[in-house]
Design a protein around this motif. Structure first.
Motif, PDB file in Angstrom:
ATOM      1  N   VAL A  12      -2.033   6.708  -4.156  1.00  0.00           N
ATOM      2  CA  VAL A  12      -1.399   6.663  -2.841  1.00  0.00           C
ATOM      3  C   VAL A  12       0.110   6.736  -3.024  1.00  0.00           C
ATOM      4  N   GLN A  13       0.775   7.306  -2.057  1.00  0.00           N
ATOM      5  CA  GLN A  13       2.234   7.396  -2.099  1.00  0.00           C
ATOM      6  C   GLN A  13       2.861   6.052  -1.732  1.00  0.00           C
ATOM      7  N   PRO A  14       4.063   5.811  -2.196  1.00  0.00           N
ATOM      8  CA  PRO A  14       4.767   4.591  -1.783  1.00  0.00           C
ATOM      9  C   PRO A  14       4.818   4.479  -0.265  1.00  0.00           C
ATOM     10  N   GLY A  15       4.560   3.263   0.210  1.00  0.00           N
ATOM     11  CA  GLY A  15       4.501   3.041   1.643  1.00  0.00           C
ATOM     12  C   GLY A  15       3.115   3.205   2.235  1.00  0.00           C
ATOM     13  N   GLY A  16       2.188   3.710   1.445  1.00  0.00           N
ATOM     14  CA  GLY A  16       0.833   3.928   1.930  1.00  0.00           C
ATOM     15  C   GLY A  16      -0.013   2.678   1.909  1.00  0.00           C
ATOM     16  N   SER A  17      -1.284   2.865   2.265  1.00  0.00           N
ATOM     17  CA  SER A  17      -2.216   1.744   2.372  1.00  0.00           C
ATOM     18  C   SER A  17      -3.533   2.066   1.675  1.00  0.00           C
ATOM     19  N   LEU A  18      -4.181   1.028   1.215  1.00  0.00           N
ATOM     20  CA  LEU A  18      -5.528   1.104   0.671  1.00  0.00           C
ATOM     21  C   LEU A  18      -6.281  -0.156   1.058  1.00  0.00           C
ATOM     22  N   ARG A  19      -7.600  -0.036   1.134  1.00  0.00           N
ATOM     23  CA  ARG A  19      -8.439  -1.204   1.370  1.00  0.00           C
ATOM     24  C   ARG A  19      -9.453  -1.311   0.245  1.00  0.00           C
ATOM     25  N   GLU A  85       5.278  -0.726  -8.125  1.00  0.00           N
ATOM     26  CA  GLU A  85       4.986  -1.912  -8.944  1.00  0.00           C
ATOM     27  C   GLU A  85       3.642  -2.557  -8.617  1.00  0.00           C
ATOM     28  N   ASP A  86       2.975  -2.075  -7.582  1.00  0.00           N
ATOM     29  CA  ASP A  86       1.618  -2.536  -7.283  1.00  0.00           C
ATOM     30  C   ASP A  86       0.570  -1.791  -8.122  1.00  0.00           C
ATOM     31  N   THR A  87       0.997  -0.790  -8.851  1.00  0.00           N
ATOM     32  CA  THR A  87       0.076  -0.026  -9.691  1.00  0.00           C
ATOM     33  C   THR A  87      -0.562  -0.932 -10.735  1.00  0.00           C
ATOM     34  N   ALA A  88      -1.891  -0.949 -10.749  1.00  0.00           N
ATOM     35  CA  ALA A  88      -2.628  -1.834 -11.650  1.00  0.00           C
ATOM     36  C   ALA A  88      -4.123  -1.580 -11.451  1.00  0.00           C
ATOM     37  N   VAL A  89      -4.907  -2.177 -12.332  1.00  0.00           N
ATOM     38  CA  VAL A  89      -6.345  -2.274 -12.098  1.00  0.00           C
ATOM     39  C   VAL A  89      -6.586  -3.579 -11.346  1.00  0.00           C
ATOM     40  N   TYR A  90      -7.309  -3.498 -10.254  1.00  0.00           N
ATOM     41  CA  TYR A  90      -7.565  -4.652  -9.403  1.00  0.00           C
ATOM     42  C   TYR A  90      -9.007  -5.128  -9.605  1.00  0.00           C
ATOM     43  N   TRP A 103     -16.687 -10.567 -14.307  1.00  0.00           N
ATOM     44  CA  TRP A 103     -15.553  -9.695 -14.019  1.00  0.00           C
ATOM     45  C   TRP A 103     -16.138  -8.295 -13.896  1.00  0.00           C
ATOM     46  N   GLY A 104     -15.830  -7.617 -12.785  1.00  0.00           N
ATOM     47  CA  GLY A 104     -16.315  -6.256 -12.637  1.00  0.00           C
ATOM     48  C   GLY A 104     -15.484  -5.287 -13.455  1.00  0.00           C
ATOM     49  N   GLN A 105     -15.736  -4.008 -13.255  1.00  0.00           N
ATOM     50  CA  GLN A 105     -14.980  -2.976 -13.975  1.00  0.00           C
ATOM     51  C   GLN A 105     -13.599  -2.782 -13.391  1.00  0.00           C
ATOM     52  N   GLY A 106     -13.394  -3.295 -12.200  1.00  0.00           N
ATOM     53  CA  GLY A 106     -12.112  -3.134 -11.557  1.00  0.00           C
ATOM     54  C   GLY A 106     -11.988  -1.791 -10.865  1.00  0.00           C
ATOM     55  N   THR A 107     -10.947  -1.667 -10.081  1.00  0.00           N
ATOM     56  CA  THR A 107     -10.658  -0.405  -9.396  1.00  0.00           C
ATOM     57  C   THR A 107      -9.175  -0.095  -9.561  1.00  0.00           C
ATOM     58  N   GLN A 108      -8.882   1.128  -9.976  1.00  0.00           N
ATOM     59  CA  GLN A 108      -7.507   1.523 -10.278  1.00  0.00           C
ATOM     60  C   GLN A 108      -6.747   1.842  -9.007  1.00  0.00           C
ATOM     61  N   VAL A 109      -5.583   1.251  -8.883  1.00  0.00           N
ATOM     62  CA  VAL A 109      -4.663   1.564  -7.796  1.00  0.00           C
ATOM     63  C   VAL A 109      -3.398   2.128  -8.420  1.00  0.00           C
ATOM     64  N   THR A 110      -3.048   3.340  -8.015  1.00  0.00           N
ATOM     65  CA  THR A 110      -1.843   3.989  -8.519  1.00  0.00           C
ATOM     66  C   THR A 110      -0.962   4.354  -7.340  1.00  0.00           C
ATOM     67  N   VAL A 111       0.245   3.848  -7.349  1.00  0.00           N
ATOM     68  CA  VAL A 111       1.207   4.115  -6.285  1.00  0.00           C
ATOM     69  C   VAL A 111       2.314   4.989  -6.868  1.00  0.00           C
ATOM     70  N   SER A 112       2.330   6.230  -6.432  1.00  0.00           N
ATOM     71  CA  SER A 112       3.275   7.180  -7.016  1.00  0.00           C
ATOM     72  C   SER A 112       3.490   8.335  -6.058  1.00  0.00           C
TER      73      SER A 112
END
Length: 113
Positions: A12-19, A85-90, A103-112
């Motif tokens: 997602v681009q900076p300023g965007g949203s994810l759920r 800076e929110d980029t991480a595995v959640y 612990w699950g496998q996680g989900t990748q969030v990339t903000v760029s």
């Protein structure tokens, strides 16, 4: 042991949203969303009690909202105004972490951009 599966991440681009969603195989207690960025330790981002009381790490307060649907054994994390800076595995698990939950496998969030 309750199994947890995270989903909803993406680019997602900076300023965007994810759920993000976290589906549990059984009933859930106090739960939390955690994240781990490259080279950093996994850390709690947001937690929610059985009754729905939420707490947030300072850097996400006002931008992220944690919620839960006890009937569906699911926890959500609405993330708005995302920053690089929110980029991480959640990940989600109990808060605090417990051997009763995986612990699950996680989900990748990339903000760029």
């Amino acid at each position: 042991q309750v199994q947890l599966v995270e989903s909803g991440g993406g680019l997602v681009q900076p300023g965007g949203s994810l759920r993000l969603s976290c589906a549990a195989s059984g009933s859930i207690n106090a739960m939390g969303w955690y994240r781990q960025a490259p080279g950093k330790d996994r850390a709690l981002v947001a937690g929610i009690s059985i009754g729905g009381r939420a707490n947030y790490e300072d850097s996400v307060r006002g931008r992220f909202t944690i919620s839960r649907d006890n009937a569906k054994n699911t926890v959500y994390l609405q993330m708005n105004s995302l920053k690089p800076e929110d980029t991480a595995v959640y990940y989600c698990t109990s808060e605090p972490p417990s051997d009763d939950y995986t612990w699950g496998q996680g989900t990748q969030v990339t903000v760029s951009s």
